[in-house]
Design a protein around this motif. Sequence first.
Motif, PDB file in Angstrom:
ATOM      1  N   CYS A  74       0.827  -1.207   0.000  1.00  0.00           N
ATOM      2  CA  CYS A  74       0.000   0.000   0.000  1.00  0.00           C
ATOM      3  C   CYS A  74       0.864   1.261   0.000  1.00  0.00           C
ATOM      4  CB  CYS A  74      -0.937   0.004   1.199  1.00  0.00           C
ATOM      5  SG  CYS A  74      -2.190   1.300   1.050  1.00  0.00           S
ATOM      6  N   CYS A 105      -5.815  -2.734   2.224  1.00  0.00           N
ATOM      7  CA  CYS A 105      -5.480  -1.611   3.107  1.00  0.00           C
ATOM      8  C   CYS A 105      -6.345  -0.410   2.717  1.00  0.00           C
ATOM      9  CB  CYS A 105      -3.987  -1.329   2.993  1.00  0.00           C
ATOM     10  SG  CYS A 105      -3.372  -0.174   4.234  1.00  0.00           S
ATOM     11  N   CYS A 106      -5.816   0.512   1.973  1.00  0.00           N
ATOM     12  CA  CYS A 106      -6.544   1.759   1.705  1.00  0.00           C
ATOM     13  C   CYS A 106      -7.541   1.689   0.544  1.00  0.00           C
ATOM     14  CB  CYS A 106      -5.542   2.883   1.440  1.00  0.00           C
ATOM     15  SG  CYS A 106      -4.568   3.306   2.897  1.00  0.00           S
ATOM     16  N   SER A 126      -2.864   7.845   0.612  1.00  0.00           N
ATOM     17  CA  SER A 126      -2.889   6.986  -0.587  1.00  0.00           C
ATOM     18  C   SER A 126      -3.668   7.662  -1.715  1.00  0.00           C
ATOM     19  CB  SER A 126      -3.491   5.613  -0.260  1.00  0.00           C
ATOM     20  OG  SER A 126      -2.622   4.904   0.603  1.00  0.00           O
ATOM     21  N   CYS A 168       0.466   3.824   1.700  1.00  0.00           N
ATOM     22  CA  CYS A 168       0.579   4.422   3.033  1.00  0.00           C
ATOM     23  C   CYS A 168       1.693   3.806   3.861  1.00  0.00           C
ATOM     24  CB  CYS A 168      -0.749   4.328   3.779  1.00  0.00           C
ATOM     25  SG  CYS A 168      -1.083   2.694   4.463  1.00  0.00           S
TER      26      CYS A 168
HETATM   27 ZN   LIG Z   1      -2.819   1.806   3.139  1.00  0.00          ZN
END
Ligand SMILES: [Zn+2]
Length: 197
Positions: free
Chosen positions: A12, A23-24, A46, A14
């Motif tokens: 990801c 994740c995002c 992100s 982030c």
């Molecule tokens: Zn993330």
Amino acid sequence: MNTNSINTTQACFCGANCDFSSCCQPYINKEMLVQTAEQLMRSRFSAYALGNAQYIYDTYAKSSQAAQSVENIDDWSKACVWIALKVYPVVNNVNNTTEQFVEFSAFYIINNTLCELREKSRFILEESMSPTITENTEVKEQLSLNAPLKQWRYIDGDIISHSELANIKRNDLCPCNHYPTAWQSKKGKKFKHCCGK
Ligand SMILES: [Zn+2]
Ligand SMILES: [Zn+2]
């Protein structure tokens, strides 16, 4: 960059130790609602990396949206290469269920300069019944069942430092190599063949 062109099994943006798809991405695609201020902060970073200005705009608190525009966010997000995020350990959030702080450093490149923006951001839990929250049917059902629904939103932040770390030459090893980033497929490349393109 649009999410369709992203390999979703990549790390990801982030910097969390998981794939973008778990994740995002679900937050940015509005398939899931964030549960914590830190998740919102990470997903907003992100979204900057992806140039998704609408998500960034939508996740501002209502009182802060007036001072923003999707166009300005879009210009700023695309002027920079957002290479890494570092989130610092949480302090002073104990027992605070409606307002939380997340301190982070965002590393980005603009005009061949590597910059670090360190900020302590403030997030609030805000009632969000606006139709801009989601186009996803399941989430919409969740909203109507649990109304009024409260969502974490970014309200403002204190900039702790904003510094230029390095001027990058075209043949230098790309600075993204020094951070956990989503750009791992490019590992070991020179700046001119990596984030400098
Ligand atoms: Zn993330
Ligand atoms: Zn790079």
